[in-house]
Scaffold this motif. Sequence first.
Motif, PDB file in Angstrom:
ATOM      1  N   ILE A  44      49.334  71.730  -2.181  1.00 30.23           N
ATOM      2  CA  ILE A  44      50.020  70.517  -1.727  1.00 30.23           C
ATOM      3  C   ILE A  44      49.069  69.588  -0.996  1.00 30.23           C
ATOM      4  CG2 ILE A  44      52.313  71.555  -1.593  1.00 30.23           C
ATOM      5  CD1 ILE A  44      51.817  72.087   1.346  1.00 30.23           C
ATOM      6  N   GLY A  86      51.365  62.539   0.627  1.00 27.91           N
ATOM      7  CA  GLY A  86      51.652  61.416  -0.254  1.00 27.91           C
ATOM      8  C   GLY A  86      51.896  60.155   0.552  1.00 27.91           C
ATOM      9  N   LEU A 133      53.482  66.643  -1.078  1.00 28.45           N
ATOM     10  CA  LEU A 133      53.273  66.299  -2.485  1.00 28.45           C
ATOM     11  C   LEU A 133      52.630  67.474  -3.217  1.00 28.45           C
ATOM     12  CD1 LEU A 133      53.378  64.079  -4.675  1.00 28.45           C
ATOM     13  CD2 LEU A 133      51.050  63.415  -3.944  1.00 28.45           C
ATOM     14  N   ARG A 158      50.418  69.076  -5.749  1.00 27.33           N
ATOM     15  CA  ARG A 158      49.264  68.676  -6.553  1.00 27.33           C
ATOM     16  C   ARG A 158      48.992  69.672  -7.675  1.00 27.33           C
ATOM     17  NH1 ARG A 158      46.879  64.371  -4.322  1.00 27.33           N
ATOM     18  NH2 ARG A 158      47.110  63.996  -2.078  1.00 27.33           N
ATOM     19  N   GLY A 188      53.256  66.745  -8.935  1.00 29.05           N
ATOM     20  CA  GLY A 188      53.775  65.402  -8.705  1.00 29.05           C
ATOM     21  C   GLY A 188      55.113  65.382  -7.991  1.00 29.05           C
ATOM     22  N   ASP A 189      55.774  66.524  -7.906  1.00 21.27           N
ATOM     23  CA  ASP A 189      57.045  66.578  -7.165  1.00 21.27           C
ATOM     24  C   ASP A 189      56.788  66.413  -5.665  1.00 21.27           C
ATOM     25  OD1 ASP A 189      58.581  66.886  -9.408  1.00 21.27           O
ATOM     26  OD2 ASP A 189      58.769  69.079  -9.218  1.00 21.27           O
ATOM     27  N   LEU A 190      57.748  65.811  -4.991  1.00 18.31           N
ATOM     28  CA  LEU A 190      57.671  65.629  -3.532  1.00 18.31           C
ATOM     29  C   LEU A 190      58.736  66.510  -2.887  1.00 18.31           C
ATOM     30  CD1 LEU A 190      56.281  63.956  -1.242  1.00 18.31           C
ATOM     31  CD2 LEU A 190      58.253  62.400  -1.366  1.00 18.31           C
ATOM     32  N   THR A 217      60.940  67.688   0.017  1.00 17.09           N
ATOM     33  CA  THR A 217      61.453  67.046   1.233  1.00 17.09           C
ATOM     34  C   THR A 217      62.259  67.982   2.133  1.00 17.09           C
ATOM     35  OG1 THR A 217      63.413  66.284   0.029  1.00 17.09           O
ATOM     36  CG2 THR A 217      61.499  64.793   0.121  1.00 17.09           C
ATOM     37  N   GLY A 223      61.764  61.736  -4.573  1.00 15.05           N
ATOM     38  CA  GLY A 223      60.768  60.889  -5.208  1.00 15.05           C
ATOM     39  C   GLY A 223      61.418  59.843  -6.086  1.00 15.05           C
TER      40      GLY A 223
END
Length: 472
Positions: A394, A397, A403, A405, A421-423, A425, A457
């Motif tokens: 991670i 972002g 984020l 990676r 690419g997922d965030l 939360t 996201g």
Amino acid sequence: MTDHPPGSGNQPEEPTPQPEGGSAGTPPAGVPPQAPQPDSPYARPQSQSQSPYAPRSEPQQPFASPQGQQSQAAQQAEGQQSYAAQGAQPHMTQEFAHTPWPSAGGHTAVAPQQPHKRRGGLVAGVAALALVCGLVGGGVGGYVGYQFGGAQAPGVTSLDESRPARSVSTAPAGSVQQVADKVLPSVVQLQLVTARGGGEGSGIVLSGDGYILTNNHVVAGGGSGGRLTAQFQDGRSARAQVIGTDPKSDLAVVKADITGLTPAELGRSDDLPVGAPVVAIGSPFGLSGTVTSGIISAKDRPVRAGGESGGEDTVLNALQTDAAINPGNSGGPLVDMDGNVVGINSAIYSPGNGQGQAGSVGLGFAIPVDQARRIATELKEKGTATQTTLGVLIGAGDQPGALVRNVVPGGPAEQAGIRSGDLITKVDARSIQDPDSLVAAVRSHAPGDRVKITIGGSGGERTVDATLAGQG
């Protein structure tokens, strides 16, 4: 001492107004001279006040004629002349020399004025009266002194009082004193000497035969030629050796060559509320057995124990407390008011440029005991411990969150459908603001725990279930 300006301080009072036709100290012609009387509140002339012993309905007779034939007007005139003769006096000089005493009739009795030719009889009478007045004056003086000076005799100070009886009361239940009495025997001071220098910290007794829980950074280097010594509260000391360390959780277990110790009682940290009172015990700056108290200021606080230069491996999911924690407290217990360990003191916030040795600013951090218990058990039994992992790499972002990676093939994240690419939360109901928040949240769980991961996201928000794995 404060200096008084000119004209201030004890100044003489204004002279008493004199009767017309005479001056102070010189009676009018035809009036026999009177002996000056002291300006005593107990011997005022009739024109000034009544006797405190005389009934209010009867005028005071300050100078009784031997034959009782003198008129009241003559008596008042004679009293005024005598008062004028003495003048105004700012202080009493002989407080009880002429103190009046109530006679049987309720009036003030004073020795009658006798002609000089009857000196012999007068001397005997005055002597007897002086003896009585002396005794009376002593009693009145003692009473006045008691009222103005308190119950103590003049000159008596607190230093003259006897010591009080030794206190035998026990510590109140739930007090810091009671907690200290219970926990202090289970706290250890650790001292490490290596070829590169030395250090010191604290530890918690886990068993009567010498197993001790502490921080990894306290004993780092103790297994490579260093000399580690444990100093106990009963005054004994013993050599200790490192059994196992886990830098990722900053925990270690050592074993001292000793028996007869008092193990600490471990509590739980999952239901510990914010604001709960706690006590920290350890050896700050080498001062063993130091006790401080405070509250739980916050929970689930992601903290880099190694500072900004540290990596992911030093991130703690910490309890925050305002109990004073200083260098040397590391590895010591944070306990609740039942004396049960709820955390292992590990780090403090240090503002400024980092020069010099840091001290407490009311922001201390401890490893929750629920996590420490699991790690310590593995270190004691195997010498190593497993860390809980999600299986992602991670970074930060441009929005709050962690984020993703990269995803580890076959890991929990890939199995749960998390993609690069997922965030992330949220983990369960816990908000994730940055990468450290995600690391701390995952490490607060044990391998095999199932958690809900919220992903946000630009593509919208979704939730997935993931089963966390263990990594050595």
